[in-house]
Design a protein around this motif. Sequence first.
Motif, PDB file in Angstrom:
ATOM      1  N   GLU A 196       0.879  -1.099   0.028  1.00 18.72           N
ATOM      2  CA  GLU A 196       0.033   0.010   0.071  1.00 18.72           C
ATOM      3  C   GLU A 196       0.960   1.496  -0.019  1.00 18.72           C
ATOM      4  OE1 GLU A 196      -2.173  -0.614   3.596  1.00 18.72           O
ATOM      5  OE2 GLU A 196      -4.171  -1.493   2.078  1.00 18.72           O
ATOM      6  N   ALA A 197       2.020   1.038   0.694  1.00 22.08           N
ATOM      7  CA  ALA A 197       2.878   2.312   0.762  1.00 22.08           C
ATOM      8  C   ALA A 197       3.391   2.705  -0.581  1.00 22.08           C
ATOM      9  CB  ALA A 197       3.813   1.989   1.708  1.00 22.08           C
ATOM     10  N   ILE A 198       3.817   1.528  -1.358  1.00 26.84           N
ATOM     11  CA  ILE A 198       4.219   1.749  -2.727  1.00 26.84           C
ATOM     12  C   ILE A 198       3.242   2.453  -3.644  1.00 26.84           C
ATOM     13  CG2 ILE A 198       4.985   0.634  -4.852  1.00 26.84           C
ATOM     14  CD1 ILE A 198       6.390  -1.530  -3.100  1.00 26.84           C
ATOM     15  N   ARG A 199       1.859   1.887  -3.536  1.00 28.50           N
ATOM     16  CA  ARG A 199       0.647   2.292  -4.348  1.00 28.50           C
ATOM     17  C   ARG A 199       0.547   3.962  -3.865  1.00 28.50           C
ATOM     18  NH1 ARG A 199      -0.838  -0.569  -8.516  1.00 28.50           N
ATOM     19  NH2 ARG A 199      -2.852  -0.189  -8.497  1.00 28.50           N
TER      20      ARG A 199
ATOM     21  N   LYS B 269      -0.529  10.378 -10.910  1.00 25.63           N
ATOM     22  CA  LYS B 269      -0.561   9.106 -10.309  1.00 25.63           C
ATOM     23  C   LYS B 269      -1.678   8.519  -9.503  1.00 25.63           C
ATOM     24  CE  LYS B 269       2.045   6.074  -7.160  1.00 25.63           C
ATOM     25  NZ  LYS B 269       3.385   5.747  -6.571  1.00 25.63           N
ATOM     26  N   SER B 270      -2.230   9.615  -8.777  1.00 29.20           N
ATOM     27  CA  SER B 270      -3.323   9.518  -8.095  1.00 29.20           C
ATOM     28  C   SER B 270      -4.696   9.379  -8.867  1.00 29.20           C
ATOM     29  CB  SER B 270      -3.749  10.842  -7.317  1.00 29.20           C
ATOM     30  OG  SER B 270      -4.880  10.585  -6.542  1.00 29.20           O
ATOM     31  N   LEU B 271      -4.665  10.161  -9.873  1.00 28.79           N
ATOM     32  CA  LEU B 271      -5.839   9.528 -10.958  1.00 28.79           C
ATOM     33  C   LEU B 271      -5.806   8.213 -11.470  1.00 28.79           C
ATOM     34  CD1 LEU B 271      -5.753  13.309 -12.933  1.00 28.79           C
ATOM     35  CD2 LEU B 271      -7.652  12.210 -11.526  1.00 28.79           C
ATOM     36  N   VAL B 272      -4.433   7.861 -11.976  1.00 29.87           N
ATOM     37  CA  VAL B 272      -4.409   6.429 -12.312  1.00 29.87           C
ATOM     38  C   VAL B 272      -4.990   5.350 -11.488  1.00 29.87           C
ATOM     39  CG1 VAL B 272      -2.884   4.602 -13.102  1.00 29.87           C
ATOM     40  CG2 VAL B 272      -2.992   6.810 -14.094  1.00 29.87           C
ATOM     41  N   GLN B 273      -4.521   5.744 -10.225  1.00 30.32           N
ATOM     42  CA  GLN B 273      -5.028   4.814  -9.007  1.00 30.32           C
ATOM     43  C   GLN B 273      -6.467   4.953  -8.912  1.00 30.32           C
ATOM     44  OE1 GLN B 273      -3.150   2.762  -7.261  1.00 30.32           O
ATOM     45  NE2 GLN B 273      -3.393   3.373  -5.048  1.00 30.32           N
ATOM     46  N   GLU B 274      -7.211   6.092  -8.903  1.00 34.90           N
ATOM     47  CA  GLU B 274      -8.602   6.244  -8.689  1.00 34.90           C
ATOM     48  C   GLU B 274      -9.237   5.537  -9.833  1.00 34.90           C
ATOM     49  OE1 GLU B 274      -9.230  10.257  -8.126  1.00 34.90           O
ATOM     50  OE2 GLU B 274      -8.162  10.435  -6.460  1.00 34.90           O
ATOM     51  N   ALA B 275      -8.686   5.736 -11.210  1.00 31.58           N
ATOM     52  CA  ALA B 275      -9.255   4.924 -12.334  1.00 31.58           C
ATOM     53  C   ALA B 275      -9.535   3.597 -12.037  1.00 31.58           C
ATOM     54  CB  ALA B 275      -8.625   5.396 -13.410  1.00 31.58           C
ATOM     55  N   GLN B 276      -8.937   3.021 -11.189  1.00 27.15           N
ATOM     56  CA  GLN B 276      -9.166   1.463 -11.104  1.00 27.15           C
ATOM     57  C   GLN B 276     -10.579   1.071 -10.775  1.00 27.15           C
ATOM     58  OE1 GLN B 276      -6.571  -0.587 -12.189  1.00 27.15           O
ATOM     59  NE2 GLN B 276      -5.858   1.342 -12.980  1.00 27.15           N
ATOM     60  N   THR B 277     -10.944   2.165  -9.828  1.00 29.00           N
ATOM     61  CA  THR B 277     -12.392   1.896  -9.203  1.00 29.00           C
ATOM     62  C   THR B 277     -13.539   2.942  -9.557  1.00 29.00           C
ATOM     63  OG1 THR B 277     -11.546   2.877  -7.157  1.00 29.00           O
ATOM     64  CG2 THR B 277     -11.356   0.455  -7.147  1.00 29.00           C
ATOM     65  N   ASP B 278     -12.870   4.156  -9.978  1.00 33.85           N
ATOM     66  CA  ASP B 278     -14.085   4.985 -10.408  1.00 33.85           C
ATOM     67  C   ASP B 278     -15.082   4.852 -11.356  1.00 33.85           C
ATOM     68  OD1 ASP B 278     -13.232   6.925  -8.548  1.00 33.85           O
ATOM     69  OD2 ASP B 278     -12.091   8.260  -9.861  1.00 33.85           O
ATOM     70  N   THR B 279     -16.435   5.354 -11.300  1.00 34.15           N
ATOM     71  CA  THR B 279     -17.086   5.412 -12.651  1.00 34.15           C
ATOM     72  C   THR B 279     -16.712   6.433 -13.624  1.00 34.15           C
ATOM     73  OG1 THR B 279     -18.534   7.021 -11.668  1.00 34.15           O
ATOM     74  CG2 THR B 279     -19.147   4.435 -11.387  1.00 34.15           C
ATOM     75  N   LEU B 280     -16.873   6.505 -14.754  1.00 31.65           N
ATOM     76  CA  LEU B 280     -16.741   7.583 -15.588  1.00 31.65           C
ATOM     77  C   LEU B 280     -16.877   8.859 -15.061  1.00 31.65           C
ATOM     78  CD1 LEU B 280     -15.267   8.705 -17.975  1.00 31.65           C
ATOM     79  CD2 LEU B 280     -17.308   8.155 -19.528  1.00 31.65           C
ATOM     80  N   ALA B 281     -18.175   9.030 -14.496  1.00 31.45           N
ATOM     81  CA  ALA B 281     -18.711  10.281 -13.926  1.00 31.45           C
ATOM     82  C   ALA B 281     -18.007  10.851 -12.918  1.00 31.45           C
ATOM     83  CB  ALA B 281     -20.099   9.865 -13.406  1.00 31.45           C
TER      84      ALA B 281
END
Length: 259
Positions: A92-95, A212-224
């Motif tokens: 988690e620290a790496i992510r 980096k944060s956006l890529v991480q969030e994209a794993q679970t976010d809906t498009l909206a």
Amino acid sequence: MSAELQASRRDATLILTLSNPGAKNALHPDMYAAAIETLATAERDSSIRAVVLTGADGFFCSGGNLNRLLENRTKAKSAQAESIDSLHSWIEAIRDCPKPVIAAVEGGAAGAGFSLALACDLIVSGTSAKFVMAYVKVGLTPDGGGSWFVSKALPRQLATEVLLEGKPILAPRLHELGVINKLVADGTALDTALEWADQLAAQSPNAVERIKSLVQEAQTDTLAQHFESEKKNFVESLHHRDAQEGITAFLEKRKPQYK
């Protein structure tokens, strides 16, 4: 010598080296604690712009030490559970690290060593390196997020094959599948990763952290949901000093100098 995580600096890059001589850099709980502390320090240090994770003596990491695991069978189940929790905290620290983390892999990455490589933002690998999740070969199941990372990185059928058969998958195949970013001559993975880290260090620290944060969030976010996150980050970035420097430098046809 015992298992340890060695930390060093090269300019703006923090280099973390897995070291466990004679055991292909097998993991140990002492490494987990050191890594978590070191990454937390790196997060607070603005002079560090990137992190490179590698292994000593031409091998990335062989994963868990089977002798230690066998010994843990004589202890309460909670002892192994606590060890896995520490490993997961390292992952988690790496992510969560706001700085890009690059894995420089030589020789091979097995088990949790494979998980560590997959947890990194970018992977550079020597051509002959082998990657394997061989838990099933010794009657175990993955830890370190191994089954999650493999399932995210590979098509379901191939992920199932890799996990159920426990056979190595070679670096060129993973490069073809887009899991490995750069496939390089054996013995040059670390140098390549450090050169790449230098390039990333020249980018806007604010933008790099937010991307980096956006890529991480994209794993679970809906498009909206992601639209909203992109909007927030774009507006905040535009009003950050890095955008002032970046835009001005572009218009003046010079290289930006980010602080």
